[in-house]
Design a protein around this motif. Structure first.
Motif, PDB file in Angstrom:
ATOM      1  N   MET A 137       0.840  -1.206   0.000  1.00  0.00           N
ATOM      2  CA  MET A 137       0.000   0.000   0.000  1.00  0.00           C
ATOM      3  C   MET A 137       0.876   1.258   0.000  1.00  0.00           C
ATOM      4  O   MET A 137       0.633   2.217  -0.747  1.00  0.00           O
ATOM      5  CB  MET A 137      -0.921   0.026   1.229  1.00  0.00           C
ATOM      6  N   ASN A 138       1.907   1.249   0.833  1.00  0.00           N
ATOM      7  CA  ASN A 138       2.772   2.417   0.908  1.00  0.00           C
ATOM      8  C   ASN A 138       3.714   2.522  -0.287  1.00  0.00           C
ATOM      9  O   ASN A 138       4.185   3.618  -0.619  1.00  0.00           O
ATOM     10  CB  ASN A 138       3.564   2.396   2.217  1.00  0.00           C
ATOM     11  N   GLY A 139       3.984   1.395  -0.941  1.00  0.00           N
ATOM     12  CA  GLY A 139       4.748   1.449  -2.191  1.00  0.00           C
ATOM     13  C   GLY A 139       3.952   2.150  -3.276  1.00  0.00           C
ATOM     14  O   GLY A 139       4.481   2.985  -4.022  1.00  0.00           O
ATOM     15  N   ILE A 140       2.657   1.815  -3.358  1.00  0.00           N
ATOM     16  CA  ILE A 140       1.785   2.505  -4.314  1.00  0.00           C
ATOM     17  C   ILE A 140       1.643   3.970  -3.924  1.00  0.00           C
ATOM     18  O   ILE A 140       1.542   4.851  -4.785  1.00  0.00           O
ATOM     19  CB  ILE A 140       0.419   1.803  -4.386  1.00  0.00           C
ATOM     20  N   ALA A 141       1.687   4.238  -2.617  1.00  0.00           N
ATOM     21  CA  ALA A 141       1.591   5.627  -2.144  1.00  0.00           C
ATOM     22  C   ALA A 141       2.766   6.477  -2.624  1.00  0.00           C
ATOM     23  O   ALA A 141       2.632   7.696  -2.770  1.00  0.00           O
ATOM     24  CB  ALA A 141       1.522   5.658  -0.624  1.00  0.00           C
ATOM     25  N   ILE A 142       3.908   5.849  -2.876  1.00  0.00           N
ATOM     26  CA  ILE A 142       5.047   6.609  -3.406  1.00  0.00           C
ATOM     27  C   ILE A 142       4.669   7.218  -4.748  1.00  0.00           C
ATOM     28  O   ILE A 142       5.103   8.330  -5.079  1.00  0.00           O
ATOM     29  CB  ILE A 142       6.305   5.719  -3.528  1.00  0.00           C
ATOM     30  N   ASN A 143       3.842   6.503  -5.510  1.00  0.00           N
ATOM     31  CA  ASN A 143       3.375   7.066  -6.775  1.00  0.00           C
ATOM     32  C   ASN A 143       2.457   8.262  -6.539  1.00  0.00           C
ATOM     33  O   ASN A 143       2.424   9.199  -7.337  1.00  0.00           O
ATOM     34  CB  ASN A 143       2.644   5.996  -7.591  1.00  0.00           C
ATOM     35  N   THR A 144       1.693   8.237  -5.448  1.00  0.00           N
ATOM     36  CA  THR A 144       0.899   9.399  -5.055  1.00  0.00           C
ATOM     37  C   THR A 144       1.828  10.571  -4.758  1.00  0.00           C
ATOM     38  O   THR A 144       1.601  11.703  -5.196  1.00  0.00           O
ATOM     39  CB  THR A 144       0.043   9.070  -3.814  1.00  0.00           C
ATOM     40  N   GLY A 145       2.892  10.289  -4.000  1.00  0.00           N
ATOM     41  CA  GLY A 145       3.885  11.329  -3.708  1.00  0.00           C
ATOM     42  C   GLY A 145       4.556  11.842  -4.964  1.00  0.00           C
ATOM     43  O   GLY A 145       4.858  13.030  -5.087  1.00  0.00           O
ATOM     44  N   HIS A 146       4.778  10.933  -5.918  1.00  0.00           N
ATOM     45  CA  HIS A 146       5.375  11.313  -7.197  1.00  0.00           C
ATOM     46  C   HIS A 146       4.476  12.285  -7.953  1.00  0.00           C
ATOM     47  O   HIS A 146       4.934  13.305  -8.467  1.00  0.00           O
ATOM     48  CB  HIS A 146       5.615  10.048  -8.021  1.00  0.00           C
ATOM     49  N   GLU A 147       3.187  11.980  -8.014  1.00  0.00           N
ATOM     50  CA  GLU A 147       2.236  12.840  -8.726  1.00  0.00           C
ATOM     51  C   GLU A 147       2.168  14.225  -8.086  1.00  0.00           C
ATOM     52  O   GLU A 147       2.209  15.247  -8.775  1.00  0.00           O
ATOM     53  CB  GLU A 147       0.853  12.178  -8.727  1.00  0.00           C
ATOM     54  N   LEU A 148       2.072  14.270  -6.760  1.00  0.00           N
ATOM     55  CA  LEU A 148       1.951  15.548  -6.057  1.00  0.00           C
ATOM     56  C   LEU A 148       3.277  16.299  -6.004  1.00  0.00           C
ATOM     57  O   LEU A 148       3.307  17.530  -6.010  1.00  0.00           O
ATOM     58  CB  LEU A 148       1.441  15.311  -4.629  1.00  0.00           C
ATOM     59  N   GLY A 149       4.377  15.562  -5.958  1.00  0.00           N
ATOM     60  CA  GLY A 149       5.695  16.194  -5.837  1.00  0.00           C
ATOM     61  C   GLY A 149       6.096  16.995  -7.056  1.00  0.00           C
ATOM     62  O   GLY A 149       6.971  17.859  -6.973  1.00  0.00           O
ATOM     63  N   HIS A 150       5.468  16.728  -8.201  1.00  0.00           N
ATOM     64  CA  HIS A 150       5.789  17.466  -9.424  1.00  0.00           C
ATOM     65  C   HIS A 150       4.991  18.763  -9.542  1.00  0.00           C
ATOM     66  O   HIS A 150       5.185  19.510 -10.504  1.00  0.00           O
ATOM     67  CB  HIS A 150       5.538  16.593 -10.656  1.00  0.00           C
ATOM     68  N   LYS A 151       4.100  19.008  -8.596  1.00  0.00           N
ATOM     69  CA  LYS A 151       3.330  20.247  -8.636  1.00  0.00           C
ATOM     70  C   LYS A 151       4.142  21.381  -8.006  1.00  0.00           C
ATOM     71  O   LYS A 151       5.024  21.157  -7.194  1.00  0.00           O
ATOM     72  CB  LYS A 151       1.996  20.078  -7.894  1.00  0.00           C
ATOM     73  N   HIS A 152       3.805  22.606  -8.411  1.00  0.00           N
ATOM     74  CA  HIS A 152       4.552  23.763  -7.910  1.00  0.00           C
ATOM     75  C   HIS A 152       3.961  24.318  -6.618  1.00  0.00           C
ATOM     76  O   HIS A 152       4.615  25.080  -5.909  1.00  0.00           O
ATOM     77  CB  HIS A 152       4.578  24.864  -8.975  1.00  0.00           C
ATOM     78  N   ASP A 153       2.732  23.922  -6.299  1.00  0.00           N
ATOM     79  CA  ASP A 153       2.067  24.407  -5.097  1.00  0.00           C
ATOM     80  C   ASP A 153       2.717  23.806  -3.845  1.00  0.00           C
ATOM     81  O   ASP A 153       2.965  22.590  -3.777  1.00  0.00           O
ATOM     82  CB  ASP A 153       0.579  24.035  -5.147  1.00  0.00           C
ATOM     83  N   LYS A 154       2.994  24.631  -2.836  1.00  0.00           N
ATOM     84  CA  LYS A 154       3.668  24.168  -1.621  1.00  0.00           C
ATOM     85  C   LYS A 154       2.823  23.160  -0.854  1.00  0.00           C
ATOM     86  O   LYS A 154       3.350  22.233  -0.236  1.00  0.00           O
ATOM     87  CB  LYS A 154       4.010  25.361  -0.732  1.00  0.00           C
ATOM     88  N   VAL A 155       1.507  23.342  -0.889  1.00  0.00           N
ATOM     89  CA  VAL A 155       0.623  22.403  -0.194  1.00  0.00           C
ATOM     90  C   VAL A 155       0.701  21.024  -0.839  1.00  0.00           C
ATOM     91  O   VAL A 155       0.753  19.994  -0.149  1.00  0.00           O
ATOM     92  CB  VAL A 155      -0.830  22.921  -0.192  1.00  0.00           C
ATOM     93  N   ASP A 156       0.743  20.978  -2.166  1.00  0.00           N
ATOM     94  CA  ASP A 156       0.863  19.703  -2.872  1.00  0.00           C
ATOM     95  C   ASP A 156       2.172  19.007  -2.523  1.00  0.00           C
ATOM     96  O   ASP A 156       2.211  17.780  -2.327  1.00  0.00           O
ATOM     97  CB  ASP A 156       0.774  19.916  -4.387  1.00  0.00           C
ATOM     98  N   ARG A 157       3.245  19.770  -2.441  1.00  0.00           N
ATOM     99  CA  ARG A 157       4.540  19.180  -2.096  1.00  0.00           C
ATOM    100  C   ARG A 157       4.548  18.673  -0.646  1.00  0.00           C
ATOM    101  O   ARG A 157       5.196  17.676  -0.335  1.00  0.00           O
ATOM    102  CB  ARG A 157       5.672  20.177  -2.337  1.00  0.00           C
ATOM    103  N   LEU A 158       3.820  19.356   0.223  1.00  0.00           N
ATOM    104  CA  LEU A 158       3.700  18.893   1.608  1.00  0.00           C
ATOM    105  C   LEU A 158       2.936  17.568   1.648  1.00  0.00           C
ATOM    106  O   LEU A 158       3.332  16.631   2.359  1.00  0.00           O
ATOM    107  CB  LEU A 158       2.970  19.947   2.448  1.00  0.00           C
TER     108      LEU A 158
END
Length: 417
Positions: A137-158
């Motif tokens: 589950m947390n391995g798939i969550a890394i892909n969630t982090g990947h999707e959000l981490g590419h955004k420029h918004d600080k909240v998304d990166r958090l």
């Protein structure tokens, strides 16, 4: 409308598709459904652990069994959204909410797994199953982090850091964006695997190399701002603090028996990321120019797949070429390219073969050589095995070169006719 549609039809299609709708709009909910499935399965296991022991293994069953089987059953989808729909897709907040919805359920299933693993008299096999299930589950969550981490918004990166914290892999948000995307498909990139390099050889190279790269990148970023490494602005320290807080709080509540569980699930989750990294660019290399720089990243530098089920679960990560061309583009707008190299199966189907070097080489090495039309010098090859591999694949390379020559000659003849 797909990538084969002639350009002269795209313009008229765009006009006629002013009200184009995403047919997969609600199917994208499959990704945040993953930890919900985990919660349901582990809750049932908690109620009747002796009768429902198999549910402790729900994660590996889903990742290595159910999703690959559905990929084969349902097949591919090569359709692309029309250009006229891209802006609306990007601005639709529904898709961002889907990605963020994964995180609270992710934390809930991790805590539930830790609580179950810490109970007295849990069979060792169940403990391992719970560890791997939550790790999946947390391995798939890394892909969630990947999707959000590419955004420029600080909240998304958090939010991206929050998704990465349970695996302790928060440095990925720094290295991936500013290291891997810069060096992808080059020998210098620790996250780009080489032809003839097994996953087990690649794993320590990418883990250690990625960590070192993240530290270097963050040091250089802070130095440009006149700051040292030990500052509150350090994103690595922020991420590590989030992981430490989560691990510490969970262990404090669930007890010391949860500590091996937390470490094990994090290691397994991170290994799922790295095996996907292994698959994504295996053997592919950008050409080096006379000035020492590499050519711009293009579709030919990433392995892609259009297996629809894995794409639904992984936010179209398999449309990896478009992601590297447009890193900030949201998953729902990623496109398929006809000239991008295609894997023999979806990412989920490629995980188990990647663990078995002989099987992986049989599936992929000739595919890489054919992609480069027999020119072995263009391949990102394991330097320790280059001489051996050049001898081993000499006949394969010659066959690929001859096939390319014949194809070109046929094309010239057809044009002349």
């Amino acid at each position: 409308m797909n990538a084969k549609t002639p350009d002269y039809l795209l313009e008229s299609a765009d006009k006629s598709n002013a009200k184009w709708k995403d047919k997969k709009r609600y199917l994208w909910l499959l990704s945040p459904a993953v930890p919900v499935i985990g919660i349901a399965a582990l809750s049932a296991y908690a109620v009747a652990p002796k009768k429902l022991r198999a549910l402790a293994w729900v994660g590996p069953a889903l990742v290595h069994g159910v999703i690959p089987a559905l990929d084969r059953l349902i097949g591919e989808d090569t359709s692309n959204p029309p250009e006229s729909a891209i802006k609306d897709l990007e601005n639709d907040k529904y898709y961002g909410r889907i990605v963020k919805a994964f995180i609270p359920a992710q934390y809930a299933v991790t805590f539930l797994g830790a609580w179950l693993a810490s109970r007295k008299n849990v069979p060792a096999l169940d403990y391992v199953g719970l560890t791997l299930s939550v790790g999946a589950m947390n391995g798939i969550a890394i892909n969630t982090g990947h999707e959000l981490g590419h955004k420029h918004d600080k909240v998304d990166r958090l939010f991206a850091m929050a998704a990465l914290a349970p695996t302790g892999y928060t440095h990925f948000a720094v290295e991936h964006n500013f290291g891997h995307h810069k060096r992808v498909a080059t020998p210098e990139d620790p996250a780009s695997s080489r032809l003839g390099e097994s996953f087990w050889k690649f794993l320590p190279r990418t883990v250690i190399g990625g960590f070192k790269s993240a530290v270097t990148i963050e040091k250089e970023r802070l130095a440009r701002k006149g700051k040292g490494f030990w500052t509150l602005e350090n994103e690595l320290l922020q991420g590590w603090a989030m992981s430490a807080a989560f691990f510490g709080a969970t262990a404090a509540v669930c007890g010391p028996r949860s500590i091996p569980f937390l470490i094990g699930q994090g290691a397994y989750g991170a290994s799922l990321l790295e095996v996907i990294n292994y698959v994504e660019h295996y053997g592919l290399k950008r050409e080096k120019l006379p000035n020492g720089k590499y050519v711009r990243t293009s579709p030919e530098h990433s392995w892609n797949s259009n297996n629809i089920v894995t794409n639904l679960f992984l936010y179209q990560l398999q449309r990896h070429s478009d992601h590297h061309a447009h890193p900030s583009r949201s998953f729902q707008a990623l496109r398929h390219f006809e000239n991008a190299p295609q894997l023999p199966g979806g990412y989920a189907s490629m995980l188990l073969p990647a663990y078995v070097p002989a099987l992986w080489y049989k599936l992929m090495d000739e595919r890489v050589i054919n992609h480069y039309k027999g020119d072995l010098s263009k391949i990102n090859m394991d330097p320790d095995r280059r001489a051996e591999l050049e001898v081993k694949y000499a006949a394969v390379a010659q066959k690929a070169a001859d096939a390319d020559k014949t194809e070109k000659e046929s094309s010239v003849t057809e044009q002349a006719a």
